[in-house]
Design a protein around this motif. Sequence first.
Motif, PDB file in Angstrom:
ATOM      1  N   THR A  79       0.831  -1.199   0.000  1.00  0.00           N
ATOM      2  CA  THR A  79       0.000   0.000   0.000  1.00  0.00           C
ATOM      3  C   THR A  79       0.867   1.252   0.000  1.00  0.00           C
ATOM      4  O   THR A  79       0.588   2.208  -0.728  1.00  0.00           O
ATOM      5  N   PHE A  80       1.950   1.229   0.775  1.00  0.00           N
ATOM      6  CA  PHE A  80       2.868   2.377   0.749  1.00  0.00           C
ATOM      7  C   PHE A  80       3.569   2.477  -0.600  1.00  0.00           C
ATOM      8  O   PHE A  80       3.781   3.576  -1.117  1.00  0.00           O
ATOM      9  N   ALA A  81       3.922   1.341  -1.198  1.00  0.00           N
ATOM     10  CA  ALA A  81       4.580   1.370  -2.509  1.00  0.00           C
ATOM     11  C   ALA A  81       3.652   1.952  -3.568  1.00  0.00           C
ATOM     12  O   ALA A  81       4.094   2.721  -4.431  1.00  0.00           O
ATOM     13  N   TRP A  82       2.382   1.604  -3.534  1.00  0.00           N
ATOM     14  CA  TRP A  82       1.451   2.035  -4.570  1.00  0.00           C
ATOM     15  C   TRP A  82       0.864   3.410  -4.312  1.00  0.00           C
ATOM     16  O   TRP A  82       0.586   4.150  -5.260  1.00  0.00           O
ATOM     17  N   TYR A  83       0.613   3.741  -3.036  1.00  0.00           N
ATOM     18  CA  TYR A  83      -0.137   4.962  -2.747  1.00  0.00           C
ATOM     19  C   TYR A  83       0.576   5.956  -1.846  1.00  0.00           C
ATOM     20  O   TYR A  83       0.138   7.102  -1.747  1.00  0.00           O
ATOM     21  N   GLY A  84       1.648   5.576  -1.195  1.00  0.00           N
ATOM     22  CA  GLY A  84       2.357   6.470  -0.287  1.00  0.00           C
ATOM     23  C   GLY A  84       2.904   7.698  -0.974  1.00  0.00           C
ATOM     24  O   GLY A  84       2.983   8.778  -0.384  1.00  0.00           O
ATOM     25  N   HIS A  85       3.252   7.566  -2.232  1.00  0.00           N
ATOM     26  CA  HIS A  85       3.829   8.688  -2.987  1.00  0.00           C
ATOM     27  C   HIS A  85       2.812   9.782  -3.288  1.00  0.00           C
ATOM     28  O   HIS A  85       3.199  10.878  -3.714  1.00  0.00           O
ATOM     29  N   ARG A 129       8.446  15.294  -6.074  1.00  0.00           N
ATOM     30  CA  ARG A 129       9.582  14.493  -6.541  1.00  0.00           C
ATOM     31  C   ARG A 129       9.344  14.009  -7.968  1.00  0.00           C
ATOM     32  O   ARG A 129       8.214  13.739  -8.357  1.00  0.00           O
ATOM     33  N   PRO A 130      10.417  13.845  -8.730  1.00  0.00           N
ATOM     34  CA  PRO A 130      10.266  13.325 -10.099  1.00  0.00           C
ATOM     35  C   PRO A 130       9.702  11.898 -10.094  1.00  0.00           C
ATOM     36  O   PRO A 130       9.992  11.101  -9.191  1.00  0.00           O
ATOM     37  N   LEU A 131       8.917  11.598 -11.098  1.00  0.00           N
ATOM     38  CA  LEU A 131       8.253  10.303 -11.178  1.00  0.00           C
ATOM     39  C   LEU A 131       9.247   9.141 -11.180  1.00  0.00           C
ATOM     40  O   LEU A 131       8.995   8.108 -10.560  1.00  0.00           O
ATOM     41  N   TRP A 132      10.384   9.285 -11.829  1.00  0.00           N
ATOM     42  CA  TRP A 132      11.342   8.181 -11.895  1.00  0.00           C
ATOM     43  C   TRP A 132      11.871   7.835 -10.501  1.00  0.00           C
ATOM     44  O   TRP A 132      12.122   6.666 -10.213  1.00  0.00           O
ATOM     45  N   ILE A 133      12.030   8.824  -9.641  1.00  0.00           N
ATOM     46  CA  ILE A 133      12.477   8.555  -8.266  1.00  0.00           C
ATOM     47  C   ILE A 133      11.369   7.830  -7.508  1.00  0.00           C
ATOM     48  O   ILE A 133      11.631   6.861  -6.781  1.00  0.00           O
ATOM     49  N   ILE A 134      10.143   8.282  -7.685  1.00  0.00           N
ATOM     50  CA  ILE A 134       8.990   7.641  -7.036  1.00  0.00           C
ATOM     51  C   ILE A 134       8.903   6.178  -7.463  1.00  0.00           C
ATOM     52  O   ILE A 134       8.662   5.293  -6.633  1.00  0.00           O
ATOM     53  N   ILE A 135       9.102   5.906  -8.742  1.00  0.00           N
ATOM     54  CA  ILE A 135       9.047   4.526  -9.241  1.00  0.00           C
ATOM     55  C   ILE A 135      10.133   3.675  -8.595  1.00  0.00           C
ATOM     56  O   ILE A 135       9.867   2.553  -8.134  1.00  0.00           O
ATOM     57  N   LEU A 136      11.360   4.176  -8.538  1.00  0.00           N
ATOM     58  CA  LEU A 136      12.451   3.408  -7.919  1.00  0.00           C
ATOM     59  C   LEU A 136      12.205   3.147  -6.437  1.00  0.00           C
ATOM     60  O   LEU A 136      12.426   2.033  -5.950  1.00  0.00           O
ATOM     61  N   VAL A 137      11.745   4.163  -5.729  1.00  0.00           N
ATOM     62  CA  VAL A 137      11.447   3.987  -4.305  1.00  0.00           C
ATOM     63  C   VAL A 137      10.308   2.983  -4.131  1.00  0.00           C
ATOM     64  O   VAL A 137      10.373   2.101  -3.260  1.00  0.00           O
ATOM     65  N   SER A 138       9.289   3.082  -4.970  1.00  0.00           N
ATOM     66  CA  SER A 138       8.166   2.145  -4.887  1.00  0.00           C
ATOM     67  C   SER A 138       8.620   0.714  -5.147  1.00  0.00           C
ATOM     68  O   SER A 138       8.180  -0.213  -4.475  1.00  0.00           O
ATOM     69  N   TRP A 139       9.507   0.520  -6.111  1.00  0.00           N
ATOM     70  CA  TRP A 139      10.040  -0.815  -6.361  1.00  0.00           C
ATOM     71  C   TRP A 139      10.816  -1.324  -5.152  1.00  0.00           C
ATOM     72  O   TRP A 139      10.740  -2.505  -4.814  1.00  0.00           O
ATOM     73  N   GLY A 140      11.573  -0.448  -4.523  1.00  0.00           N
ATOM     74  CA  GLY A 140      12.315  -0.843  -3.328  1.00  0.00           C
ATOM     75  C   GLY A 140      11.388  -1.277  -2.203  1.00  0.00           C
ATOM     76  O   GLY A 140      11.652  -2.269  -1.512  1.00  0.00           O
ATOM     77  N   ILE A 141      10.309  -0.548  -2.014  1.00  0.00           N
ATOM     78  CA  ILE A 141       9.331  -0.914  -0.985  1.00  0.00           C
ATOM     79  C   ILE A 141       8.645  -2.228  -1.365  1.00  0.00           C
ATOM     80  O   ILE A 141       8.438  -3.104  -0.525  1.00  0.00           O
ATOM     81  N   ALA A 142       8.300  -2.370  -2.643  1.00  0.00           N
ATOM     82  CA  ALA A 142       7.612  -3.576  -3.106  1.00  0.00           C
ATOM     83  C   ALA A 142       8.473  -4.825  -2.927  1.00  0.00           C
ATOM     84  O   ALA A 142       7.938  -5.919  -2.738  1.00  0.00           O
ATOM     85  N   PHE A 143       9.790  -4.678  -2.963  1.00  0.00           N
ATOM     86  CA  PHE A 143      10.669  -5.823  -2.722  1.00  0.00           C
ATOM     87  C   PHE A 143      10.352  -6.475  -1.382  1.00  0.00           C
ATOM     88  O   PHE A 143      10.259  -7.699  -1.271  1.00  0.00           O
ATOM     89  N   PHE A 144      10.148  -5.657  -0.354  1.00  0.00           N
ATOM     90  CA  PHE A 144       9.847  -6.195   0.975  1.00  0.00           C
ATOM     91  C   PHE A 144       8.460  -6.825   1.010  1.00  0.00           C
ATOM     92  O   PHE A 144       8.230  -7.791   1.735  1.00  0.00           O
ATOM     93  N   GLU A 145       7.543  -6.277   0.208  1.00  0.00           N
ATOM     94  CA  GLU A 145       6.224  -6.890   0.098  1.00  0.00           C
ATOM     95  C   GLU A 145       6.354  -8.310  -0.442  1.00  0.00           C
ATOM     96  O   GLU A 145       5.746  -9.240   0.086  1.00  0.00           O
ATOM     97  N   TYR A 146       7.163  -8.487  -1.464  1.00  0.00           N
ATOM     98  CA  TYR A 146       7.354  -9.814  -2.046  1.00  0.00           C
ATOM     99  C   TYR A 146       8.047 -10.759  -1.064  1.00  0.00           C
ATOM    100  O   TYR A 146       7.756 -11.955  -1.039  1.00  0.00           O
ATOM    101  N   CYS A 147       8.951 -10.228  -0.264  1.00  0.00           N
ATOM    102  CA  CYS A 147       9.643 -11.053   0.734  1.00  0.00           C
ATOM    103  C   CYS A 147       8.691 -11.599   1.784  1.00  0.00           C
ATOM    104  O   CYS A 147       9.011 -12.580   2.471  1.00  0.00           O
TER     105      CYS A 147
END
Length: 127
Positions: free
Chosen positions: A30-36, A42-60
């Motif tokens: 939820t933070f990866a998808w909607y926290g931003h 912030r630029p969208l590309w940074i938001i995407i990278l941060v969201s992917w980083g957060i999503a990694f923990f979701e997958y874990c």
Amino acid sequence: MPPSLAPGLTPLMAFAAPVVLLVFSNIFMTFAWYGHLKVEHRPLWIIILVSWGIAFFEYCLAVPANRIGRDVYSPAELKTMQEVITLAVFAVFSVTYLGERFTWNHAIGFGLIAAGALFIFKGPIRV
């Protein structure tokens, strides 16, 4: 059911662990998808990278939840559980983090989805 994929877990742990793991994985997602949505400067590309980083923990958390849960739940039950948890986590998130109002429309819609989930868990309807 397949042989135990999580040796050493008691039946109660195998029953509860997927629920707990899915709750926490949904918090991350939820933070990866909607926290931003509160970080518009912030630029969208940074938001995407941060969201992917957060999503990694979701997958874990989500992958072990499904792996462990397969010993106790069917895939349809796991997916249904995940969707209901997603809605509950999002409802709390949208009110507490995003400052959105929770309306009767939301409550009724989520209630209908939860009612539909009961059909998954209550087995086949015999007519």
